[in-house]
Write a protein that holds these residues in place. Structure first.
Motif, mmCIF file in Angstrom:
data_model
loop_
_atom_site.group_PDB
_atom_site.id
_atom_site.type_symbol
_atom_site.label_atom_id
_atom_site.label_comp_id
_atom_site.label_asym_id
_atom_site.label_seq_id
_atom_site.Cartn_x
_atom_site.Cartn_y
_atom_site.Cartn_z
ATOM 1 N N ARG A 114 -2.552 -0.433 -7.733
ATOM 2 C CA ARG A 114 -2.413 -1.485 -6.731
ATOM 3 C C ARG A 114 -3.337 -2.659 -7.036
ATOM 4 N NH1 ARG A 114 -3.589 -1.295 -0.165
ATOM 5 N NH2 ARG A 114 -2.364 -3.158 0.321
ATOM 6 N N GLN A 162 -4.290 3.692 -6.304
ATOM 7 C CA GLN A 162 -5.213 2.637 -5.900
ATOM 8 C C GLN A 162 -5.578 1.745 -7.082
ATOM 9 O OE1 GLN A 162 -5.883 1.785 -2.852
ATOM 10 N NE2 GLN A 162 -4.666 3.505 -2.082
ATOM 11 N N GLN A 163 -5.747 2.339 -8.262
ATOM 12 C CA GLN A 163 -6.020 1.547 -9.464
ATOM 13 C C GLN A 163 -4.820 0.669 -9.813
ATOM 14 O OE1 GLN A 163 -7.249 4.240 -12.630
ATOM 15 N NE2 GLN A 163 -8.482 5.423 -11.184
ATOM 16 N N LYS A 200 -3.456 9.845 -5.752
ATOM 17 C CA LYS A 200 -3.936 8.774 -4.874
ATOM 18 C C LYS A 200 -4.871 7.824 -5.618
ATOM 19 C CE LYS A 200 -5.224 10.193 -0.753
ATOM 20 N NZ LYS A 200 -5.840 11.062 0.289
ATOM 21 N N ASP A 201 -5.750 8.370 -6.456
ATOM 22 C CA ASP A 201 -6.686 7.523 -7.210
ATOM 23 C C ASP A 201 -5.939 6.607 -8.176
ATOM 24 O OD1 ASP A 201 -8.776 8.703 -5.896
ATOM 25 O OD2 ASP A 201 -9.324 10.049 -7.534
ATOM 26 N N GLY A 232 0.803 -1.219 0.000
ATOM 27 C CA GLY A 232 0.000 0.000 0.000
ATOM 28 C C GLY A 232 0.832 1.263 0.000
#
Length: 386
Positions: free
Chosen positions: A357, A354-355, A350-351, A304
């Motif tokens: 990851r 997350q995609q 940040k978006d 993360g």
């Protein structure tokens, strides 16, 4: 029918290739009726992990033994395995180990595969003898190995350029045990590792790390310059952590002492449980001149932790769909801009992470990696379990 794989590895240092070999061996040990064996050329962390795991390990210490003695010892080791396992495959992971596996494979008439974990670092300025030796090796490799595995697509192109048949090249991406990483990331250590380095009184709001051997290709010099730019730009609360060791350690420490960010740059040295340190970072940067498919990228994302990576090799292949994470040229300026976005808590950054990851966890599991290697070792057209 019992099967066996014999890995040939160096184990001289702990880097991405050694980490991947360990994770692959550990996963293979869970496969029924597959004997997992290793010829290793150096004692150290990889040797310790392998011997503790239950793998059948043969240590041929290259600091104490000649190449001829190592060849004889490893050949005897393979012969013993062959007596109890009719289906044996040799799997080598670096240059000297490639030669060992090749010679034994020819003598014993065994199939052999090799994995290219990164780009060849031999330069055009190398001596005539070195270049001639390399050409001879490449000729032998093309003829003797049944498969040439690359961890990223760009490495397949490198092999095709030197005459390796495309049908013998197989891309098998590195794999990670994401379940174990998820457990590590869930542990609340309250930045215990970084606090020990920085001191409890220091104001640290953002932690940026670089992970890997201190060698020229990793560009720790740029990391020092990046830290100076951020600190001089007002990021006094941003701290930079160099995780790893290598031949450029003292040079890098000297550069840090002379940097405007001298109070914000910290050295961890070698860390055995490096994922625990990575988990405390807000971002990991990859500034390398070239890369295969770096495990520190997969591990960081799995934990993360945001990765900002130079558009080279496997880094570019993974991050190409996420431009906010991909560092283009001019590299230093691009990295500085990306870090300021991180510091400013940019929602787009940040978006995209997350995609990224979600994609990485889906594509790069160690289970998928082990299955692909097994199918390569023992294709369904021979007598084996599928």
């Amino acid at each position: 029918m019992d099967q066996a794989v014999v890995h040939f590895v160096s184990g001289d240092l702990w880097g991405g290739a050694e980490n991947q070999v360990w994770q692959l061996v550990d996963q293979q040990l869970g496969r029924p009726r597959l004997k997992v064996c290793v010829v290793i050329l150096n004692p150290g962390q990889l040797f310790d992990k392998l011997t503790a795991s239950g793998a059948n390990v043969c240590l041929c210490d290259e600091s104490q033994e000649s190449f001829v003695h190592i060849l004889r010892k490893s050949h005897d080791f393979v012969r013993q395995i062959k007596q109890s396992s009719p289906l044996v495959v040799l799997h080598s992971h670096r240059r000297k180990e490639n030669l060992l596996a090749l010679l034994i494979a020819v003598w014993e008439q065994l199939p052999a595969v090799r994995t290219l974990h990164g780009a060849d670092e031999h330069s055009a300025s190398a001596s005539l003898m070195t270049r001639a030796s390399k050409k001879l090796e490449q000729l032998l490799y093309r003829r003797a190995f049944k498969a040439h595995v690359v961890v990223a697509k760009h490495l397949a192109l490198d092999l095709e350029k030197i005459g390796v048949r495309s049908e013998s090249i197989k891309t098998i991406s590195n794999g990670i045990d994401f379940a174990a990483l998820h457990f590590a990331a869930s542990q609340d250590r309250k930045h215990s590792h970084t606090t020990k380095i920085v001191g409890p009184a220091a104001e640290v709001q953002i932690r940026v790390g670089i992970v890997g051997r201190l060698v020229p290709v990793k560009r720790h010099d740029l990391f020092i310059q990046l830290a100076a730019r951020i600190v001089e730009g007002g990021g006094l609360y941003v701290h930079f952590f160099i995780i790893g060791e290598g031949p450029l350690l003292e040079v890098t420490k000297a550069a840090a002492r002379n940097s405007a960010a001298r109070n914000n740059i910290h050295f961890f040295g070698f860390v055995e449980d490096v994922h625990e340190v990575i988990a405390e970072m807000d971002a990991v940067v990859i500034l390398s001149d070239h890369e295969g498919l770096p495990l520190n990228l997969l591990e960081s994302v799995g934990l993360g932790v945001m990765v900002l990576g130079h558009d080279v090799g496997g880094v570019g292949e993974i991050l190409q769909s996420y431009p906010a994470l991909l560092l283009q040229t001019p590299l230093l300026e691009c990295a500085e801009k990306a870090l300021w976005h991180l510091i400013d808590d940019d929602s787009s950054l940040k978006d995209q992470f997350q995609q990224c990851r979600a994609e990485v966890v889906k594509r790069f599991s160690i289970e998928r990696c082990e299955q692909e290697y097994y199918r390569l070792y023992f294709p369904p057209n021979i007598d084996n379990e599928t």
